[in-house]
Design an enzyme around this catalytic site. Structure first.
Site, PDB file in Angstrom:
ATOM      1  N   ARG A   1       6.456-112.359  -1.926  1.00 19.00           N
ATOM      2  CA  ARG A   1       5.944-111.025  -2.231  1.00 19.00           C
ATOM      3  C   ARG A   1       7.062-109.981  -2.180  1.00 19.00           C
ATOM      4  O   ARG A   1       7.903-109.977  -1.298  1.00 19.00           O
ATOM      5  CB  ARG A   1       4.840-110.657  -1.248  1.00 19.00           C
ATOM      6  CG  ARG A   1       4.256-109.243  -1.426  1.00 19.00           C
ATOM      7  CD  ARG A   1       4.894-108.250  -0.487  1.00 19.00           C
ATOM      8  NE  ARG A   1       4.313-106.899  -0.633  1.00 19.00           N
ATOM      9  CZ  ARG A   1       4.822-105.814  -0.038  1.00 19.00           C
ATOM     10  NH1 ARG A   1       5.881-105.921   0.722  1.00 19.00           N
ATOM     11  NH2 ARG A   1       4.255-104.631  -0.225  1.00 19.00           N
TER      12      ARG A   1
ATOM     13  N   GLY B   1       7.725-105.679  -2.567  1.00 19.58           N
ATOM     14  CA  GLY B   1       7.052-104.390  -2.551  1.00 19.58           C
ATOM     15  C   GLY B   1       7.719-103.359  -3.433  1.00 19.58           C
ATOM     16  O   GLY B   1       8.448-103.684  -4.374  1.00 19.58           O
ATOM     17  N   ASP B   2       7.514-102.090  -3.110  1.00 15.75           N
ATOM     18  CA  ASP B   2       8.012-101.008  -3.959  1.00 15.75           C
ATOM     19  C   ASP B   2       9.477-100.670  -3.716  1.00 15.75           C
ATOM     20  O   ASP B   2      10.127-100.065  -4.575  1.00 15.75           O
ATOM     21  CB  ASP B   2       7.176 -99.742  -3.719  1.00 15.75           C
ATOM     22  CG  ASP B   2       7.328 -99.224  -2.288  1.00 15.75           C
ATOM     23  OD1 ASP B   2       7.058-100.009  -1.353  1.00 15.75           O
ATOM     24  OD2 ASP B   2       7.710 -98.069  -2.104  1.00 15.75           O
TER      25      ASP B   2
ATOM     26  N   GLY C   1       3.340-100.876  -0.109  1.00 14.29           N
ATOM     27  CA  GLY C   1       4.052-100.999  -1.372  1.00 14.29           C
ATOM     28  C   GLY C   1       3.205-101.140  -2.618  1.00 14.29           C
ATOM     29  O   GLY C   1       3.542-100.599  -3.672  1.00 14.29           O
TER      30      GLY C   1
ATOM     31  N   THR D   1       9.857 -99.691   6.556  1.00 16.13           N
ATOM     32  CA  THR D   1      10.890 -99.498   5.554  1.00 16.13           C
ATOM     33  C   THR D   1      11.865 -98.483   6.116  1.00 16.13           C
ATOM     34  O   THR D   1      11.468 -97.632   6.890  1.00 16.13           O
ATOM     35  CB  THR D   1      10.298 -98.924   4.245  1.00 16.13           C
ATOM     36  OG1 THR D   1       9.171 -99.709   3.854  1.00 16.13           O
ATOM     37  CG2 THR D   1      11.319 -98.932   3.121  1.00 16.13           C
TER      38      THR D   1
ATOM     39  N   THR E   1       8.202 -94.800   1.948  1.00 18.95           N
ATOM     40  CA  THR E   1       7.750 -95.794   2.917  1.00 18.95           C
ATOM     41  C   THR E   1       6.228 -95.785   2.942  1.00 18.95           C
ATOM     42  O   THR E   1       5.606 -94.731   3.080  1.00 18.95           O
ATOM     43  CB  THR E   1       8.302 -95.523   4.329  1.00 18.95           C
ATOM     44  OG1 THR E   1       7.730 -96.473   5.236  1.00 18.95           O
ATOM     45  CG2 THR E   1       8.015 -94.110   4.796  1.00 18.95           C
ATOM     46  N   GLY E   2       5.640 -96.931   2.763  1.00 23.28           N
ATOM     47  CA  GLY E   2       4.188 -97.011   2.735  1.00 23.28           C
ATOM     48  C   GLY E   2       3.743 -98.384   2.283  1.00 23.28           C
ATOM     49  O   GLY E   2       4.551 -99.303   2.166  1.00 23.28           O
TER      50      GLY E   2
END
Length: 310
Positions: A204, A206-207, A230, A176, A227-228
């Site tokens: 899909r 993510g966050d 999600g 990210t 960033t990680g």
């Protein structure tokens, strides 16, 4: 004059000196430095925090080194599905886009949604239809093709395995990019962009485009870009959680970040990190993984660029 500051990230995970060649490290550091300094120049010239974070993220989207924009990973179908968000700390207005395939710079589309629509998030074909109406630049599939990304995908495309960013080993890097900034008027802003997971299915998301999870900004507290993995960041509502600790418990920025990233998220099973800035120009860049591509610049200070734990 109000102190200006900007911080950016380009992903986190198991990033060690052994995992990068000297040439690769040099390229990552140069790209991070260029992006953060471009955003900082906007601030020094009297530009807004929104303009600064958008430009910094565009720089990161335009290089294939990071999993966003041009460097986005391949989906199960061999396509690209990108997410992005941007938020203004002064007005709490936000724009987000999810699952777009042909947008050159998804963060620009997120900004257009924030500025020109009554909505916060648009997705897929509807988002691209909106982009056409407001002159957001499209790019052909060939623009997003990268040999390294294609190689990663080729290794897993016939399986049910998905991978977090560009690595041959699963769950090592979280791809990210993002930026946070405060301008001369004391307004903060945040922006985040991603290409998601290699070999992902079912559209899909993510966050990154979810306000409060991967992206958040409020002048009264801070601006945050995460960033990680999600799924963990969504369930933990990470970005808003940091803001809430500052708003309701009086935590400092660093205390709030440490509580969420180094304690709550770890206990929850989530890896990754974030960059954050306050209206006073304080910067925090915590991460609980082995490394995080990151850079920052405050006022007239020297540009900081980091990759590994210090």
């Amino acid at each position: 004059m109000q102190k200006t500051a900007i911080a950016i990230h380009g992903g986190a995970g198991t990033i060690t000196q052994a995992s990068l060649s000297a040439e690769q490290e040099k390229a990552y550091r140069a790209a991070l430095k260029e992006a953060v300094e471009a955003g900082h120049q906007v601030l020094e010239q009297g530009g807004t925090a929104l303009q600064a974070v958008e430009l910094a993220v565009v720089h990161l989207e335009d290089t294939p080194l990071f999993n966003a924009g041009r460097g986005s990973v391949f989906t199960k179908e061999g396509k690209h599905e990108m997410d992005a968000a941007i938020m203004c700390g002064k007005t709490l207005e936000a724009g987000a886009v999810a699952g777009v395939r042909s947008i050159k710079n998804p963060v620009k589309l997120a900004a257009a949604i924030m500025e020109h629509s009554d909505h916060v998030m648009l997705s897929s074909y509807g988002a691209e239809e909106f982009a056409l109406s407001y002159g957001v630049e499209f790019a052909p599939e060939s623009y997003f093709f990268d040999k390294f990304r294609y190689g990663q995908w080729s290794e897993v495309r016939d399986s049910d395995i998905f991978m977090l960013d560009h690595t041959a080993q699963r769950d090592e890097k979280f791809g990210t990019v993002g930026a946070v900034a405060v301008d001369q008027k004391g307004n903060v802003a945040a922006a985040t962009s991603t290409g998601g997971m290699t070999n992902k299915r079912y559209n899909r998301i993510g966050d990154t485009p979810i306000i409060g999870s991967g992206t958040y900004a409020n002048n009264n507290t801070c601006a945050i870009s995460c960033t990680g993995h999600g799924e963990f960041f969504m369930r933990a509502v990470v970005a808003y959680d940091v803001s809430c600790l500052m708003a309701y418990k009086g935590y400092t920025l660093q205390q709030a970040c440490d509580e969420v990233v180094m304690k709550k998220l770890v206990d929850f099973g989530g890896d990754g990190g974030l960059v954050a800035v306050t209206a006073a120009g304080e910067i925090a860049m915590p991460f609980n993984s082995e490394g995080m591509y990151r850079a920052s610049k405050a006022a007239q200070q020297e540009t900081y660029v980091g990759i590994y734990k210090e």
